[in-house]
Design an enzyme around this catalytic site. Structure first.
Site, PDB file in Angstrom:
ATOM      1  N   GLU A 286     -22.855 -63.178 -10.089  1.00 42.90           N
ATOM      2  CA  GLU A 286     -23.092 -62.148  -9.075  1.00 42.90           C
ATOM      3  C   GLU A 286     -24.420 -61.401  -9.285  1.00 42.90           C
ATOM      4  O   GLU A 286     -24.754 -60.995 -10.390  1.00 42.90           O
ATOM      5  CB  GLU A 286     -21.939 -61.133  -9.067  1.00 42.90           C
ATOM      6  CG  GLU A 286     -21.958 -60.283  -7.806  1.00 42.90           C
ATOM      7  CD  GLU A 286     -20.859 -59.223  -7.786  1.00 42.90           C
ATOM      8  OE1 GLU A 286     -20.662 -58.606  -6.739  1.00 42.90           O
ATOM      9  OE2 GLU A 286     -20.211 -59.020  -8.845  1.00 42.90           O
TER      10      GLU A 286
ATOM     11  N   ASP B 102    -108.686 -37.134 -49.547  1.00 41.64           N
ATOM     12  CA  ASP B 102    -108.178 -35.810 -49.937  1.00 41.64           C
ATOM     13  C   ASP B 102    -106.940 -35.462 -49.100  1.00 41.64           C
ATOM     14  O   ASP B 102    -106.975 -34.672 -48.159  1.00 41.64           O
ATOM     15  CB  ASP B 102    -109.289 -34.764 -49.727  1.00 41.64           C
ATOM     16  CG  ASP B 102    -108.923 -33.418 -50.335  1.00 41.64           C
ATOM     17  OD1 ASP B 102    -107.933 -33.354 -51.105  1.00 41.64           O
ATOM     18  OD2 ASP B 102    -109.630 -32.433 -50.017  1.00 41.64           O
TER      19      ASP B 102
ATOM     20  N   SER C 233    -108.143 -24.516 -47.378  1.00 42.30           N
ATOM     21  CA  SER C 233    -107.974 -25.901 -47.825  1.00 42.30           C
ATOM     22  C   SER C 233    -106.555 -26.397 -47.611  1.00 42.30           C
ATOM     23  O   SER C 233    -105.589 -25.691 -47.908  1.00 42.30           O
ATOM     24  CB  SER C 233    -108.308 -25.995 -49.316  1.00 42.30           C
ATOM     25  OG  SER C 233    -109.700 -26.067 -49.462  1.00 42.30           O
TER      26      SER C 233
ATOM     27  N   ASP D 196     -18.421 -57.420 -13.765  1.00 45.57           N
ATOM     28  CA  ASP D 196     -17.878 -56.106 -13.418  1.00 45.57           C
ATOM     29  C   ASP D 196     -16.504 -56.279 -12.769  1.00 45.57           C
ATOM     30  O   ASP D 196     -15.921 -57.353 -12.839  1.00 45.57           O
ATOM     31  CB  ASP D 196     -18.854 -55.352 -12.507  1.00 45.57           C
ATOM     32  CG  ASP D 196     -18.941 -55.975 -11.133  1.00 45.57           C
ATOM     33  OD1 ASP D 196     -18.419 -57.102 -10.962  1.00 45.57           O
ATOM     34  OD2 ASP D 196     -19.531 -55.355 -10.235  1.00 45.57           O
TER      35      ASP D 196
ATOM     36  N   HIS E 185    -106.586 -31.958 -53.132  1.00 45.91           N
ATOM     37  CA  HIS E 185    -107.160 -31.075 -54.153  1.00 45.91           C
ATOM     38  C   HIS E 185    -106.413 -29.744 -54.274  1.00 45.91           C
ATOM     39  O   HIS E 185    -106.534 -29.052 -55.256  1.00 45.91           O
ATOM     40  CB  HIS E 185    -108.669 -30.861 -53.917  1.00 45.91           C
ATOM     41  CG  HIS E 185    -109.004 -29.889 -52.824  1.00 45.91           C
ATOM     42  ND1 HIS E 185    -109.212 -30.281 -51.523  1.00 45.91           N
ATOM     43  CD2 HIS E 185    -109.171 -28.538 -52.850  1.00 45.91           C
ATOM     44  CE1 HIS E 185    -109.495 -29.211 -50.787  1.00 45.91           C
ATOM     45  NE2 HIS E 185    -109.480 -28.143 -51.578  1.00 45.91           N
TER      46      HIS E 185
ATOM     47  N   ASP F 123       6.702 -34.534 -11.311  1.00 46.11           N
ATOM     48  CA  ASP F 123       5.719 -35.459 -11.891  1.00 46.11           C
ATOM     49  C   ASP F 123       4.548 -35.623 -10.937  1.00 46.11           C
ATOM     50  O   ASP F 123       4.706 -35.601  -9.719  1.00 46.11           O
ATOM     51  CB  ASP F 123       6.394 -36.807 -12.141  1.00 46.11           C
ATOM     52  CG  ASP F 123       5.369 -37.844 -12.528  1.00 46.11           C
ATOM     53  OD1 ASP F 123       4.702 -37.640 -13.551  1.00 46.11           O
ATOM     54  OD2 ASP F 123       5.195 -38.832 -11.774  1.00 46.11           O
TER      55      ASP F 123
ATOM     56  N   ASP G 245       0.845  -1.204   0.000  1.00 48.90           N
ATOM     57  CA  ASP G 245       0.000   0.000   0.000  1.00 48.90           C
ATOM     58  C   ASP G 245       0.884   1.260   0.000  1.00 48.90           C
ATOM     59  O   ASP G 245       2.080   1.183  -0.253  1.00 48.90           O
ATOM     60  CB  ASP G 245      -1.008  -0.047   1.143  1.00 48.90           C
ATOM     61  CG  ASP G 245      -0.328   0.071   2.492  1.00 48.90           C
ATOM     62  OD1 ASP G 245       0.918   0.013   2.522  1.00 48.90           O
ATOM     63  OD2 ASP G 245      -1.034   0.197   3.500  1.00 48.90           O
TER      64      ASP G 245
HETATM   65 CA   LIG Z   1     -18.504 -59.117 -10.161  1.00 43.48          CA
HETATM   66 CA   LIG Z   2       3.205 -39.488 -13.429  1.00 49.27          CA
END
Ligand SMILES: [Ca+2]
Ligand SMILES: [Ca+2]
Ligand SMILES: *[C@@H]1O[C@H](CO)[C@@H](O)[C@H](O)[C@H]1NC(C)=O
Ligand SMILES: *[C@@H]1O[C@H](CO)[C@@H](O)[C@H](O)[C@H]1NC(C)=O
Ligand SMILES: *[C@@H]1O[C@H](CO)[C@@H](O)[C@H](O)[C@H]1NC(C)=O
Ligand SMILES: *[C@@H]1O[C@H](CO)[C@@H](O)[C@H](O)[C@H]1NC(C)=O
Length: 695
Positions: free
Chosen positions: A226, A530, A632, A273, A477, A132, A114
């Site tokens: 399973e 008639d 008539s 799976d 008539h 890494d 500041d």
């Molecule tokens: Ca399994």
């Molecule tokens: Ca690596």
């Protein structure tokens, strides 16, 4: 020297780190000045993270570091705000471990001071490294299902012995896809059977034999695939045939054995799976002659009913109630046929049974009868339709609700097949309150009081009575010798001079066959029979001033002294000096005379001898009241026209036919006598004629 060894120490702690450079506050180490700032950022290469290690921090201290501060961001997110003094050990233990980026991400460092410093501060110094990222240490960062191997800048997966990669290079799977086409018997089992089957298995076994054979599967008792607690398959066995899939199968109960596939070409599909240890399945396959199953087509049953049929066997296929083979041109629905089991295990022929559709009922064009909500009608078996008449001047005769039956026909709740009819509400003048238009003494009819009264002006002046929306009755008539299609009638009016009310044109004139033509043949008629019917070119629109009158019952009879009302534009009251013409419709109340009185017939000026009174006539009159020539063909109706609004219905009892010439200015007690066609004798003829002449 000390600093350098410190650095070595630091670097040795963080394996595989590469020192990239230094970052320090402006003016370091002499001290930063007011209003100084630093904007620094660096990014890590793919598979690496970037870290900052601060080794020195000496800045102005303040609440929340609002005066001088160094802020560190990782990919734009603030991860640290620093100010004040911190020892190296403290930086190393609580600050530096936080200052790293995500793999391949960026770090940003912003420093600012500041306007003032109470005392001089040296600032900060640090270095930054890349290292890494160890994907194998973090389950969410690698996709290896078995082994993960980290290397600088990346990682790779590997599989246990016996497994290989699936296409994604991460999932380890087993080799279990086999094409067993051409084998007529053999065995198939899950990978590693009877040991625990492999994870992430995706096996497909193809079986294919001659077309006339089918594959039959027999599962071993031991079955262990399973399943979760709800019985849903986690791992699954499916048998795919050209017509559908059997399964999924799982759990500890093998599929029913032997399992007939009705097919010569199947694929057995097994998937697992990445978890669990189950033993799997084993099955033996062999071939059988193809047979047919009992399902020929849906919505049908077969007789005789068996679980399987050999080639050449024939069954009768019967569509379920409400279904048929041909639902197009409804009548004569085909609901049964024979089908034969073929060597290919299929039925021939197969005609699908589809739901019967009655279609919309045929009701006359421009008919008053209409369907309620016809737009959204479902006309299939068991659906309902409802009829309604389009106007309140009609009532529905018959049933209003019909249902589509299994034969494709509309049947009412009471079992009727004929469609209902809308018939005009007869003999009920609308309930008007208009004594203003009505001159009691003078018997001038108000509009709508005698709504069935029609006027014929030409060629002979006369009246007629509306009996439905397309027919009127008059005296023979009046229309004798008149061109059938040339007659004009006027309705819905009491003033004969008006021409813009309902103008009705004739299409047919049907004179009673028993009437002796008079005028046309220049011979004299005896007025027996008639009566004539007039059919209009179009239906009239009923309205409050134009409504039909009811026909009487066949054996109603006319009692002596029974009162009725006669109406017309002729002279209905002899005190009226307008001779045969009246501008306004008039009516008079008259009563029937006894048979002897009627038999005492007058001699007409046109005839040489006394007229013959027949059973098709009656005569009526009242002191000073009668019908005259201009009337008539007009109506004599009963009961007598009443003033009360709720009277009726009125019946057409007589048609003004003949009488001695009306006397003008007679004594008021002179008994007038007119002869009327007895309508009850003609009701059957009228109904029959109308029915026959329907278009
Ligand atoms: Ca399994
Ligand atoms: Ca690596
Ligand atoms: C830091 O520099 C970047 C790029 O030059 C700039 O977009 C950003 O606004 C600067 N940040 C500050 C606080 O000055
Ligand atoms: C898997 O690895 C092979 C060989 O290294 C490579 O050719 C292929 O593109 C990879 N597949 C995927 C989905 O990464
Ligand atoms: C049937 O017709 C009458 C007269 O037009 C009408 O008032 C009534 O709402 C109709 N009913 C239905 C269900 O549409
Ligand atoms: C359907 O109605 C028609 C006409 O009444 C009748 O002949 C036929 O037997 C009915 N069909 C059934 C299945 O009830």
């Amino acid at each position: 020297m000390l600093r350098f060894s410190l650095l070595l120490l630091l670097l040795s702690c963080t394996a595989h780190s590469t020192l990239l450079g230094w970052v320090e506050s402006p003016g370091y180490p002499s001290g930063y000045s007011p209003h100084s700032s630093l904007n620094w950022s660096r990014c890590a290469p793919k598979g690496h993270t970037l870290s900052i290690k601060l080794i020195h921090l000496d800045m102005e201290d303040s609440q929340d570091c609002e005066n001088d501060a160094v802020k560190v961001f990782s990919n734009g997110n603030l991860i640290s705000v620093l100010c004040g003094q911190k020892e190296y050990e403290e930086l190393q233990s609580s600050v530096n471990p936080l200052l790293f980026s995500s793999p391949g991400g960026c770090l940003k460092l912003l420093f600012h001071s500041d306007y003032s410093n109470i005392k001089r501060h040296t600032g900060f110094k640090g270095f930054y490294t890349i290292q890494d990222f160890d994907e194998c240490n973090d389950d969410t960062s690698n996709e290896c299902t078995q082994f993960c191997h980290n290397f600088i800048g990346g990682y790779h997966c590997s599989c246990r012995h016996g497994y290989h990669f699936a296409e994604d290079n991460h999932t380890c799977t087993v080799s279990c896809t086999e094409d067993l086409s051409g084998l007529n018997r053999g065995e198939i089992s899950s990978p590693n059977w009877p040991g625990t089957y492999a994870e992430d298995a995706n096996c497909e076994y193809t079986l294919s034999v001659e077309e006339t054979l089918q594959l039959e599967l027999r599962f071993s008792e031991l079955f262990d695939v399973e399943q979760n607690r709800d019985g849903q398959c986690i791992d699954a066995l499916r048998i795919k045939t050209p017509t559908g899939t059997l399964g999924p199968f799982c759990g500890n109960t093998p599929p029913p054995s032997p399992l007939l596939t009705y097919s010569n070409h199947i694929k057995i599909h097994f998937t697992s799976d990445g978890f669990g240890s189950n033993k799997g399945f084993s099955l033996q396959f062999q071939t059988r002659d193809k047979i047919c199953g009992p399902a020929v087509t849906s919505h049908s049953t077969v007789t005789p009913l068996k679980t399987e049929y050999d080639r050449g066997q024939t069954v009768t296929v019967t569509c379920d109630v409400g279904y048929a083979v041909n639902t197009k041109g409804t009548k004569d629905l085909l609901t049964q046929y024979e089908s034969t089991c073929q060597s290919t295990g299929t039925w021939t022929p197969i005609y699908p049974c589809t739901i019967v559709d009655c279609g919309l009922p045929l009701i006359e064009d421009n008919s008053i009868l209409q369907l309620v909500d016809s737009a959204e009608q479902n006309t299939q078996y068991n659906h309902q339709i409802q009829f309604n008449c389009s106007s309140t001047y009609y009532t529905l005769e018959g049933d209003d609700t019909y249902i589509c039956n299994a034969s494709g026909e509309w049947i009412s709740a009471r079992g009727k097949a004929e469609m209902p009819k809308c018939t005009g509400v007869c003999g009920k003048p609308p309930q008007y309150i208009s004594s203003a238009g009505r001159i009691l003494g003078g018997k001038k009819a108000a509009l709508g009081e005698i709504p069935w009264q029609l006027l014929i002006k030409y060629p002979n002046k006369g009246g007629a009575s509306l009996i439905n929306d397309q027919w009127a009755v008059t005296a023979a008539h009046v229309v004798d010798g008149v061109e059938e299609t040339s007659l004009t009638l006027f309705g819905g009016q009491v003033d004969a001079t008006l021409t813009d009310e309902h103008t009705i044109t004739s299409e047919r004139i049907i004179i009673h066959p028993g009437y002796k033509k008079g005028i046309a043949s220049d011979k004299q008629t005896d007025y027996d029979n008639d009566i004539a019917l007039i059919r209009f070119t179009t239906r009239v629109n009923f309205g409050p001033n134009l409504l039909p009158i009811c026909l009487p019952e066949v054996n109603r009879g006319v009692l002596e002294n029974e009162y009725g009302t006669v109406s017309g534009w002729g002279m209905t009251d002899v005190k009226d000096k307008l001779r045969f013409r009246s501008r306004f419709l008039k009516y008079a109340h008259i009563s029937a005379y006894s048979q002897p009185e009627c038999r005492n017939t007058p001699t007409l000026p046109s005839h040489n001898q006394a007229m013959t009174f027949t059973d098709n006539m009656f005569c009526a009159g009242a002191p000073g009241k009668d019908s005259c020539a201009g009337d008539s063909g007009g109506p004599l109706f009963m009961p007598m026209l009443s003033l009360s609004a709720d009277e009726g219905p009125y019946y057409l009892i007589g048609i003004v036919s003949w009488g001695a010439p009306c006397q003008l200015e007679p004594k008021s007690d002179y008994i007038q006598k007119g002869y009327y066609t007895k309508v009850e004798n003609y009701v059957n003829w009228i109904k029959k004629t109308i029915e026959e002449k329907k278009p």
